[in-house]
Every structure is written in C-alpha cells, then in structure tokens.
Design a protein around this motif. Structure first.
Motif, PDB file in Angstrom:
ATOM      1  N   ASP A  74     -25.137  16.174  -6.099  1.00 44.07           N
ATOM      2  CA  ASP A  74     -23.661  16.372  -6.635  1.00 44.07           C
ATOM      3  C   ASP A  74     -23.738  17.619  -7.643  1.00 44.07           C
ATOM      4  O   ASP A  74     -24.167  17.746  -8.465  1.00 44.07           O
ATOM      5  CB  ASP A  74     -23.569  14.984  -7.561  1.00 44.07           C
ATOM      6  CG  ASP A  74     -22.077  14.894  -8.292  1.00 44.07           C
ATOM      7  OD1 ASP A  74     -21.500  16.138  -8.314  1.00 44.07           O
ATOM      8  OD2 ASP A  74     -21.863  14.049  -8.759  1.00 44.07           O
ATOM      9  N   ASN A  77     -23.446  17.633 -11.580  1.00 40.51           N
ATOM     10  CA  ASN A  77     -24.231  17.456 -12.518  1.00 40.51           C
ATOM     11  C   ASN A  77     -25.883  17.974 -12.161  1.00 40.51           C
ATOM     12  O   ASN A  77     -26.564  17.231 -12.828  1.00 40.51           O
ATOM     13  CB  ASN A  77     -24.115  15.781 -12.791  1.00 40.51           C
ATOM     14  CG  ASN A  77     -24.622  15.025 -11.713  1.00 40.51           C
ATOM     15  OD1 ASN A  77     -25.263  15.601 -10.577  1.00 40.51           O
ATOM     16  ND2 ASN A  77     -24.128  13.769 -11.682  1.00 40.51           N
ATOM     17  N   VAL A  78     -25.912  18.672 -10.866  1.00 40.43           N
ATOM     18  CA  VAL A  78     -27.081  18.889 -10.420  1.00 40.43           C
ATOM     19  C   VAL A  78     -27.945  19.720 -11.755  1.00 40.43           C
ATOM     20  O   VAL A  78     -29.351  19.539 -11.568  1.00 40.43           O
ATOM     21  CB  VAL A  78     -27.090  19.606  -9.086  1.00 40.43           C
ATOM     22  CG1 VAL A  78     -26.484  20.968  -9.289  1.00 40.43           C
ATOM     23  CG2 VAL A  78     -28.581  19.694  -8.637  1.00 40.43           C
ATOM     24  N   THR A  80     -27.628  19.373 -14.838  1.00 35.67           N
ATOM     25  CA  THR A  80     -27.759  18.935 -16.098  1.00 35.67           C
ATOM     26  C   THR A  80     -28.352  17.450 -16.287  1.00 35.67           C
ATOM     27  O   THR A  80     -28.881  17.159 -17.195  1.00 35.67           O
ATOM     28  CB  THR A  80     -26.177  18.678 -16.666  1.00 35.67           C
ATOM     29  OG1 THR A  80     -25.578  17.745 -15.741  1.00 35.67           O
ATOM     30  CG2 THR A  80     -25.288  19.930 -16.719  1.00 35.67           C
ATOM     31  N   VAL A  81     -28.758  17.153 -15.065  1.00 34.18           N
ATOM     32  CA  VAL A  81     -29.521  15.696 -14.862  1.00 34.18           C
ATOM     33  C   VAL A  81     -31.052  16.293 -14.445  1.00 34.18           C
ATOM     34  O   VAL A  81     -31.280  16.951 -13.538  1.00 34.18           O
ATOM     35  CB  VAL A  81     -29.211  14.892 -13.784  1.00 34.18           C
ATOM     36  CG1 VAL A  81     -30.232  13.690 -13.497  1.00 34.18           C
ATOM     37  CG2 VAL A  81     -27.575  14.456 -14.101  1.00 34.18           C
ATOM     38  N   PRO A  82     -32.009  16.212 -15.571  1.00 31.00           N
ATOM     39  CA  PRO A  82     -33.323  16.766 -15.415  1.00 31.00           C
ATOM     40  C   PRO A  82     -34.074  16.331 -14.093  1.00 31.00           C
ATOM     41  O   PRO A  82     -34.672  17.307 -13.194  1.00 31.00           O
ATOM     42  CB  PRO A  82     -34.159  16.215 -16.459  1.00 31.00           C
ATOM     43  CG  PRO A  82     -33.058  16.040 -17.676  1.00 31.00           C
ATOM     44  CD  PRO A  82     -31.829  15.528 -16.758  1.00 31.00           C
ATOM     45  N   GLU A  83     -33.869  15.239 -13.404  1.00 35.39           N
ATOM     46  CA  GLU A  83     -34.538  14.696 -12.294  1.00 35.39           C
ATOM     47  C   GLU A  83     -33.961  15.355 -11.039  1.00 35.39           C
ATOM     48  O   GLU A  83     -34.554  15.848 -10.052  1.00 35.39           O
ATOM     49  CB  GLU A  83     -34.402  13.202 -12.155  1.00 35.39           C
ATOM     50  CG  GLU A  83     -35.301  12.415 -12.955  1.00 35.39           C
ATOM     51  CD  GLU A  83     -34.351  12.318 -14.351  1.00 35.39           C
ATOM     52  OE1 GLU A  83     -34.847  11.691 -15.193  1.00 35.39           O
ATOM     53  OE2 GLU A  83     -33.244  12.811 -14.225  1.00 35.39           O
ATOM     54  N   GLU A  84     -32.650  15.542 -11.099  1.00 38.31           N
ATOM     55  CA  GLU A  84     -31.946  16.336 -10.024  1.00 38.31           C
ATOM     56  C   GLU A  84     -32.051  17.809 -10.162  1.00 38.31           C
ATOM     57  O   GLU A  84     -32.307  18.584  -8.903  1.00 38.31           O
ATOM     58  CB  GLU A  84     -30.221  16.214 -10.112  1.00 38.31           C
ATOM     59  CG  GLU A  84     -29.886  14.646  -9.615  1.00 38.31           C
ATOM     60  CD  GLU A  84     -30.136  14.704  -8.120  1.00 38.31           C
ATOM     61  OE1 GLU A  84     -29.586  14.924  -7.198  1.00 38.31           O
ATOM     62  OE2 GLU A  84     -31.517  14.188  -7.659  1.00 38.31           O
ATOM     63  N   ARG A  85     -32.204  18.395 -11.292  1.00 36.47           N
ATOM     64  CA  ARG A  85     -32.554  19.813 -11.111  1.00 36.47           C
ATOM     65  C   ARG A  85     -33.870  20.152 -10.717  1.00 36.47           C
ATOM     66  O   ARG A  85     -34.152  21.108  -9.996  1.00 36.47           O
ATOM     67  CB  ARG A  85     -32.512  20.201 -12.602  1.00 36.47           C
ATOM     68  CG  ARG A  85     -32.850  21.719 -12.859  1.00 36.47           C
ATOM     69  CD  ARG A  85     -32.830  22.018 -14.446  1.00 36.47           C
ATOM     70  NE  ARG A  85     -33.141  23.620 -14.549  1.00 36.47           N
ATOM     71  CZ  ARG A  85     -32.390  24.436 -14.545  1.00 36.47           C
ATOM     72  NH1 ARG A  85     -31.091  24.308 -14.594  1.00 36.47           N
ATOM     73  NH2 ARG A  85     -32.819  25.647 -14.860  1.00 36.47           N
TER      74      ARG A  85
END
Length: 245
Positions: A74, A77-78, A80-85
């Motif tokens: 996404d 928010n990729v 800003t969300v630590p797990e996605e980053r």
C-alpha cells in the motif's frame, strides 16, 4: 489500448508481465517500463497504456517474481509502517544487478519475438528503484538498449561497482535522467557526478532535477506532482521519438 498479461521465461523462472500496445496492427518499437519499489500494480498498467498511446509496445515486469506470492504494498503507508518498510527493503535487495541484466535479456527476447514489436534495440524507463534498473541495464546489456530513462531514480551514483556512473563507458544508449529535488537517494552532487561521467564517456545525455519530490511521476505515490508528471511524459515522448525507430 490493448493490454495482455503473459509470462516471460528467465534463467530463474517465469516472470509475469503486462504488455500494452497501441490500437492497430503495428509493429511498434518496444519499451520496458520498470516499476518503483512498490512493484508492478494497476498504476503501472495505466502508465504503460499511456506510453503505448505514443506508439510503443510497453512491457511492465513483476520484478519481484523470485518471491512468489508476495503481497502488494500500500503505497500510502509503506514508508510509515515499520514492518512494511522493512519488507519493502528486503524485497528490493532481491533484485540484484545480475538479475536485472539476465531478466532484461529475457524481456528483450520476448519483445523481439512479438509480431507487434519492431526492431532489435529497445527503450527502457523506470521509476525510483526502476530508474536505477533502467540505467544498469543500459550498461550491462548495451547492444540492446537505444534509449534509457530514469525518473526520481535512486542509487545512480554509489561506491558499488555496478553503479550506473561507473558503467558509463559501456552505455551505447541515449540517457535521460529526471531527478527529484531534495532527494537523498540522488542529490545535486550525485547529478553532477553522473553528468560528468556520461559526458566523459561520450554518451548523449540529459541530467536534470525536477522541482518536485521523490515519486513525482507515479500517480499512487504520495509526492505525485501533476505538473512534473506531464513534463516527464513529454520527455519520454521526445527521447523515445528521437531514438527508437
């Protein structure tokens, strides 16, 4: 514009691709459009369709095909969300310069075999990570790339031996780089270094910084900038029009 989904066989497996072509019988010059770090998705199908309107057969690859079943990002928010980053950067690390080169040869073979596609040299364009890929491919597969373009590409000047500026003397293509302002992944100093390397190698080139943020050309990126995006479309029309027969 007609659009199909297909697979291209590479040395490492089967890569899903989207191919967009103009209306009519063709044939048309081929272009590989490398997506940003978010990977192939609807936004890039739409962008391929837009480029096809200029008279090109445009292939968008799933650059993460070596990670079967990967979940789309996404882009809102990729970062800003630590797990996605963290997941994003892990995925990026799986696309190595060797993979870029071997995949590119497979994509070019596929395009060359298509009845809708003309010629034996192709264009490449890319965004963010894909902008780096576009220039690396121009250096690693020089005899098959006539024009290479990069938009808000990062990592174009690094200490790694695969850095595009260190491969400038291998590039046969015309090169266009549209960087983003205040971009830590491609600074004004990097732009100057790249420009000097390309000039010293005798490569026809343009390196410029757009007054827009990193991600300016891709509609689902938060920093998307409509004016900068229009400018980038005009640049592709001009560069590919001049160098792809």
């Amino acid at each position: 514009m007609p659009t199909i989904t297909d697979t291209v066989t590479t040395p490492d497996g089967a890569c899903t691709i989207t191919l967009a072509t103009p209306e009519g019988d063709g044939p048309w010059p081929g272009v590989v459009m490398y997506p940003d770090a978010g990977g192939a998705r609807d936004t890039f199908t739409q962008m391929a369709t837009q480029l096809a309107e200029y008279g090109y057969a445009v292939l968008v690859p799933d650059v993460y095909y070596r990670n079967p079943g990967w979940e789309p990002f996404d882009m809102a928010n990729v970062f800003t969300v630590p797990e996605e980053r963290a997941r994003l950067f892990t995925m990026i690390s799986t696309v190595t310069p060797d993979h870029m080169a071997s995949d590119a040869n497979a994509f070019f073979d596929y395009l060359q075999a298509r009845p809708e596609v003309s010629g034996t040299k192709f264009g490449t364009t890319g965004y963010c990570m894909g902008g780096r890929t576009s220039l690396i491919v121009a250096g690693r597969v020089p005899d098959r790339v006539a024009a290479a373009m990069s938009f808000h590409g990062g990592g174009l000047v690094t200490d790694d031996p695969s850095s595009p500026h260190l491969q400038a003397d291998r590039i046969q293509a015309a090169v266009y780089v549209g960087g983003a302002e205040n971009d830590g992944s491609f600074t004004a100093e990097n732009a100057e270094t790249l420009e000097k390397a390309l000039a010293a190698a005798g490569v026809e080139h343009t390196v410029e910084i757009y007054p827009a943020g990193h991600g300016f050309a891709v509609p689902d990126n938060a920093p998307y900038d409509a004016a900068a995006a229009r400018r980038h479309w005009a640049a592709m029309k001009d560069v590919f029009g001049a160098h792809l027969s």
